[in-house]
Structure formats: structure tokens, C-alpha cells
Design an enzyme around this catalytic site. Structure first.
Site, short mmCIF file in Angstrom:
data_model
loop_
_atom_site.label_atom_id
_atom_site.label_comp_id
_atom_site.label_asym_id
_atom_site.label_seq_id
_atom_site.Cartn_x
_atom_site.Cartn_y
_atom_site.Cartn_z
N LEU A 186 37.96 -35.36 0.02
CA LEU A 186 39.31 -35.04 -0.45
C LEU A 186 40.18 -34.47 0.65
O LEU A 186 41.40 -34.63 0.64
CB LEU A 186 39.24 -34.03 -1.61
N GLY A 187 39.57 -33.79 1.60
CA GLY A 187 40.34 -33.21 2.69
C GLY A 187 39.49 -32.29 3.54
O GLY A 187 38.34 -31.96 3.21
N GLY B 235 40.04 -25.32 7.01
CA GLY B 235 39.63 -24.56 8.18
C GLY B 235 38.15 -24.22 8.19
O GLY B 235 37.54 -24.09 9.25
N GLY C 186 35.69 -26.04 6.49
CA GLY C 186 34.79 -27.13 6.15
C GLY C 186 35.52 -28.28 5.46
O GLY C 186 36.75 -28.39 5.53
N VAL D 149 36.08 -30.80 1.90
CA VAL D 149 36.08 -30.75 0.44
C VAL D 149 35.82 -32.17 -0.08
O VAL D 149 36.49 -33.12 0.33
CB VAL D 149 37.41 -30.22 -0.12
N ASP E 62 47.88 -15.48 0.59
CA ASP E 62 47.97 -16.78 1.27
C ASP E 62 48.63 -17.80 0.36
O ASP E 62 48.13 -18.90 0.17
CB ASP E 62 46.58 -17.24 1.69
#
Length: 255
Positions: A115-116, A119, A121, A123, A234
Site C-alpha cells: 500500500l505504501g 519512515g 517500514g 504497509v 503529527d
């Protein structure tokens, strides 16, 4: 008197056959009719003899290869799914997934399920074999200096957060130098792709307002309504995920 037959062979293998015989103790023995004698048996070729030896040997070798191959595959499979489990983790067992289930859910963490990248790891999308539920698996390399017990305790604490506008952390898995976090799957991905990627359709003003309301509701819950104060710190478009109905869901990181 005894009557019989004898034969002998030398260095070369040979065969002797008795096709017929005639004997009489009194008078002349009856003549043999050679036309009625059976024909010589077909002589076995050396190749056939060799095959009688080779075929069983090949069968035994194939059996041994199958046995040792199966044993090797079993060891490799066990090694593939090996996890880190310590006694203190028993209290967190309801929040722990087996690596085997996550491996199967993501089809071995194949690139097509990616999926992406974040920073900490990658997903992956996955489907849990036990429930057919879609999940997002964040596969992280961890070399944290903090105590792992405290680290997992924080993960489980986050798993207790319950709000319709928070992405639910379902559990975790530890394996060698990896930590795997399992989240709800958000089919529409992150908000930044709709804001900054021309390949995505533009969000309507109603959708944008609904997303803002959802994010505000989640932050209010974290900062004031839960039993402990949790600061997000964040809040940005890449950390806001959209469910199937384009509701905004905050993703809370533990790092």
C-alpha cells in the site's frame, strides 16, 4: 541306478534347458518327436537384467529424496514462521497475531499487496485467513533502545482507543528484528493523495467538511475525552485516512 542331469557354467553367464527326454529301463527308449518339443525360452537381455537392478535403486533414491525434501521443506517453513515470544507477553495475547496468519494474509508480503512506504517500514494490504477481514499490516524493522516490554505495552494501550474517527490498531506481532502492526484497512487511502495527486478525483466541499469534522472529533477524543490524555502531535494529510464512505480517520503513530 539313478538318472539325472548336470550342467556347468564358466566365466560367462549361460543358461541350460531340458526340452524333452526319453528313458527306459528295459529295451530301447522311445524316440523323441523333435517337432513336438517346446521352443527355447526367450533369453533375457543384459539390459533387462540391468533394469531389474536399476529400477529398484531409482525407486529407493526417489523415496529418500521425497523424505528428506519434505523434512527440509518443513524446517524451512518452520523457520519462515518463527516468532519471538516471551513469558511477559502472555497478558497481551489477545492483541497478538501469529506471523503465519499475517504471512498468508499478505500472500508472503508480495509487492502487489504493497500500500505504501513509511519512515519506519512498508504497509501491506492483507486478508486474514480466519475471518476474511481486510487489514493493513505495517512491517517495521525495530532496533529500539527502549525496553520491548514497555514498547509492546504502549501498543496494547493504543489498541484500547475506540473512536469512529480513529484508525483502529488491532494488534501486533514480533519476529526477529521486526515488529508488525495490524490496523483496520482503509480502502480510499490517505487524504494527501486526493489533495496533491492529479490522478485522484477532486473531493467535493461536502466531503472536505465531513473529513474535517471527523478529524476534529478524533482529536477531541484523544486530547480531552479518553481516560488518559493522548497528544497526536503529527496531524497532516498523510496521517488522515479515508474509509469506504470518505469519512476522515486519524492514524495515531506510536513512534
Amino acid at each position: 541306478m539313478y538318472v539325472g542331469f548336470s550342467s556347468s557354467t564358466g566365466e560367462v553367464v549361460s543358461s541350460q534347458y531340458i526340452l524333452g527326454w526319453s528313458f527306459s529301463k528295459i529295451g530301447k527308449a522311445q524316440s523323441l518327436d523333435y517337432s513336438k518339443l517346446p521352443s527355447l525360452p526367450r533369453r533375457k537381455s543384459k539390459a533387462n537384467g540391468d533394469l531389474q537392478i536399476i529400477i529398484p535403486v531409482i525407486a529407493v533414491i526417489a523415496l529418500l529424496v521425497t523424505i528428506f525434501g519434505g523434512a527440509f521443506a518443513y524446517v524451512v517453513r518452520r523457520k519462515t514462521y518463527v516468532e519471538i515470544r516471551e513469558d511477559w507477553e502472555k497478558e497481551y495475547s489477545p492483541q497478538r497475531f501469529s506471523f503465519k496468519d499475517l504471512y498468508k494474509a499478505t500472500e508472503g508480503f508480495k509487492e502487489k499487496e504493497l500500500l505504501g512506504r513509511r519512515g519506519f517500514g512498508k504497509v501491506y494490504r492483507g486478508v486474514l485467513p480466519s475471518s476474511s477481514e481486510q487489514v493493513a499490516v505495517n512491517r517495521i524493522s525495530h532496533n529500539s533502545e527502549q525496553g520491548m516490554k514497555e514498547f509492546v505495552s504502549e501498543i496494547v494501550s493504543m489498541g484500547r482507543l475506540r473512536h469512529r474517527n480513529l484508525v483502529q490498531l488491532l494488534g501486533y506481532c514480533r519476529r526477529k528484528g521486526e515488529l508488525l502492526l495490524v490496523y483496520e484497512y482503509m480502502p480510499n487511502g490517505s487524504l494527501d493523495k486526493f489533495l496533491f495527486n492529479n490522478s485522484k478525483p477532486n473531493l467535493s466541499w461536502d466531503q472536505r467538511f465531513q473529513i474535517l469534522k471527523g478529524v476534529a472529533s478524533a482529536l477531541l477524543y484523544l486530547h480531552e475525552e479518553w481516560e488518559q490524555v493522548v497528544l497526536h502531535r503529527d496531524v497532516k494529510a498523510s496521517n488522515i485516512l479515508l474509509d469506504a464512505n470518505f469519512n476522515g480517520r486519524c492514524r495515531k503513530h506510536i513512534f
